[in-house]
Design an enzyme around this catalytic site. Structure first.
Site, mmCIF file in Angstrom:
data_model
loop_
_atom_site.group_PDB
_atom_site.id
_atom_site.type_symbol
_atom_site.label_atom_id
_atom_site.label_comp_id
_atom_site.label_asym_id
_atom_site.label_seq_id
_atom_site.Cartn_x
_atom_site.Cartn_y
_atom_site.Cartn_z
ATOM 1 N N GLY A 100 -12.320 -6.284 -21.835
ATOM 2 C CA GLY A 100 -12.214 -6.442 -23.273
ATOM 3 C C GLY A 100 -13.586 -6.595 -23.899
ATOM 4 N N GLY A 161 -9.678 -6.366 -19.077
ATOM 5 C CA GLY A 161 -8.754 -5.673 -19.954
ATOM 6 C C GLY A 161 -8.308 -4.323 -19.426
ATOM 7 N N GLU A 184 -13.833 -12.860 -14.314
ATOM 8 C CA GLU A 184 -13.895 -13.724 -15.490
ATOM 9 C C GLU A 184 -14.452 -15.114 -15.233
ATOM 10 O OE1 GLU A 184 -11.055 -10.463 -16.352
ATOM 11 O OE2 GLU A 184 -11.379 -11.814 -14.657
ATOM 12 N N ASP A 192 -7.105 -13.069 -17.131
ATOM 13 C CA ASP A 192 -5.942 -13.026 -18.001
ATOM 14 C C ASP A 192 -5.236 -11.666 -17.924
ATOM 15 O OD1 ASP A 192 -8.090 -11.747 -19.299
ATOM 16 O OD2 ASP A 192 -7.331 -12.244 -21.285
#
Length: 413
Positions: A100, A161, A184, A192
């Site tokens: 992301g 992402g 991350e 996530d």
């Protein structure tokens, strides 16, 4: 040895949604105002999504999410669309999607904190940090509950992402150029986009290991680990795309073929590839160690287990973990343990709560700034996993105010 394959959630009736307002081919505007960041088009019986931000390694932005989601729903309801294909655009560089747009999100957090306090040290995220994760996770859920075959060509770097855009679909096609990671914890965040759903369901503790250490898998390993469903040489992707769009896998009667017929086509291409399943998964020799050290439920236990092992491999893992955000490590391990017992919607709702708490802590902005702006080692607060209390971890999982919780169409199961 090939490890267990991920399984897609069962599918039921189509959900109602507003008609898509996008034209037959939609191009979201790039930040530079030149080439489009994403192109959505119809080719034969396929809806095709092309990611096209080469300078950003095809990083996912909010406008890209907003372009993609309604079109996916539109294609789902269109009887002329038999399959959806997502891939990097031709000439878009070496990535499928590297994650992301975290730098924009971190900047949004800093701006919001400055506005809150007048000094840049506030405790509130901005609208982008709320909207991006809410809409990205809704897109992940739509992919995971999609009612037509969804094929991702994960050709190149696939992280963060980009994993969310691919791993929840029916088919994930890796190539020799695929590099997979969930890194991350290295930037003060957590794995996530449904990481709490698919990672703990990988063989043994390999998903926990990948999540905590950010270890990278390449090429055939992505298939052998069970993250990719198929492996196809990159030079064959153009032909595979042509045949997917051509619909040769459809039944003679003209109705959509079963999933197994599309699977047969992918298997044909895999059989022509350089994949050699006789060559073991690269982490096979460490699987017993990974199981022994990463089976614990708290990070202090993981660290103590590794510390008791005199091997050079254990020492290397400890060195890696010491570079990661201690808060991220502790939250991630609990996320994975809880996620093992939740469905995808439950995981994404949990992860949205976690994401919003990370927007208000020190480590996320510090990690992004250190990694992407100042190119230095981050200074984490707290500085060790032993200093992160259970009560502090609890706060990441606590409910949000009712009007801020993630809302998903749970009829899509």
């Amino acid at each position: 040895m090939a490890l267990c394959l991920l399984r897609k959630l069962p599918q039921l009736a189509a959900r109602q949604h507003p008609g898509c307002l996008l034209p037959a081919m939609f191009c979201s505007t790039s930040s530079a105002g030149n080439d489009p960041d994403i192109v959505l088009s119809r080719r034969g019986c396929a809806g095709v999504i092309e990611l096209n931000r080469p300078k950003a390694l095809n990083a996912l932005s909010l406008p890209m999410v907003r372009a993609m989601h309604p079109r996916l729903l539109d294609w789902e309801a269109d009887p002329e669309v038999a399959v959806v294909l997502i891939k990097p655009a031709p000439g878009s560089g070496k990535a499928f999607c590297a994650g992301g747009d975290i730098r924009a999100i971190a900047d949004d957090c800093v701006s919001a904190r400055s506005a809150e306090t007048g000094a840049g040290s506030g405790r509130a995220g901005g609208s982008l940090s709320r909207d991006f994760f809410r809409e990205e996770y809704a897109l992940n859920h739509a992919i995971g509950t999609y009612k037509k075959p969804y094929v991702a060509f994960i050709d190149g770097i696939t992280m963060g992402g980009g994993v969310g855009l691919s791993v929840h679909g029916d088919y994930r096609v890796a190539t020799e150029r695929t590099v997979f990671a969930m890194p991350e914890t290295n930037i003060g965040f957590f794995p996530d986009v449904g990481g709490g759903f698919f990672l703990p369901r990988l063989h043994a503790q390999i998903g926990v290991y990948l999540a905590l250490t950010g270890h990278r898998l390449s090429g055939e390993d992505v298939k052998k680990c069970g993250i990719a469903s198929h492996f196809v040489n990159s030079e064959q992707l153009a032909e595979l795309e042509e045949r997917l769009c051509g619909g040769e896998w459809l039944t003679k009667e003209g109705s959509f073929g079963t999933v197994s017929r599309l699977s047969e086509l992918l298997q044909q291409f895999e059989a022509r590839s350089s994949l050699d399943m006789r060559v073991p998964f690269s982490l096979n020799r460490h699987m017993a160690d990974i199981e022994r050290h990463f089976r614990h439920d708290t990070m202090p236990q993981v660290v103590a287990s590794l510390s008791s092992d005199p091997s050079s491999w254990a020492a290397a893992q400890l060195e890696t973990l010491r570079k990661m955000s201690p808060t991220s490590l502790r939250v991630t391990l609990r996320q994975l343990r809880l996620g093992m017992h939740l469905n995808l919607a439950g995981v994404l709702k949990m992860e949205y709560r976690i994401s919003q708490r990370f927007m208000t802590n020190h480590d996320f902005v510090e990690g992004v700034r250190a990694a992407l702006v100042e190119r230095r080692q981050p200074v984490w607060q707290p500085a060790s996993v032993e200093e992160v209390s259970d009560e502090a971890v609890d706060e990441y999982f606590a409910p949000l105010p009712p009007d801020r919780e993630l809302q998903l169409d749970t009829k899509r199961v």
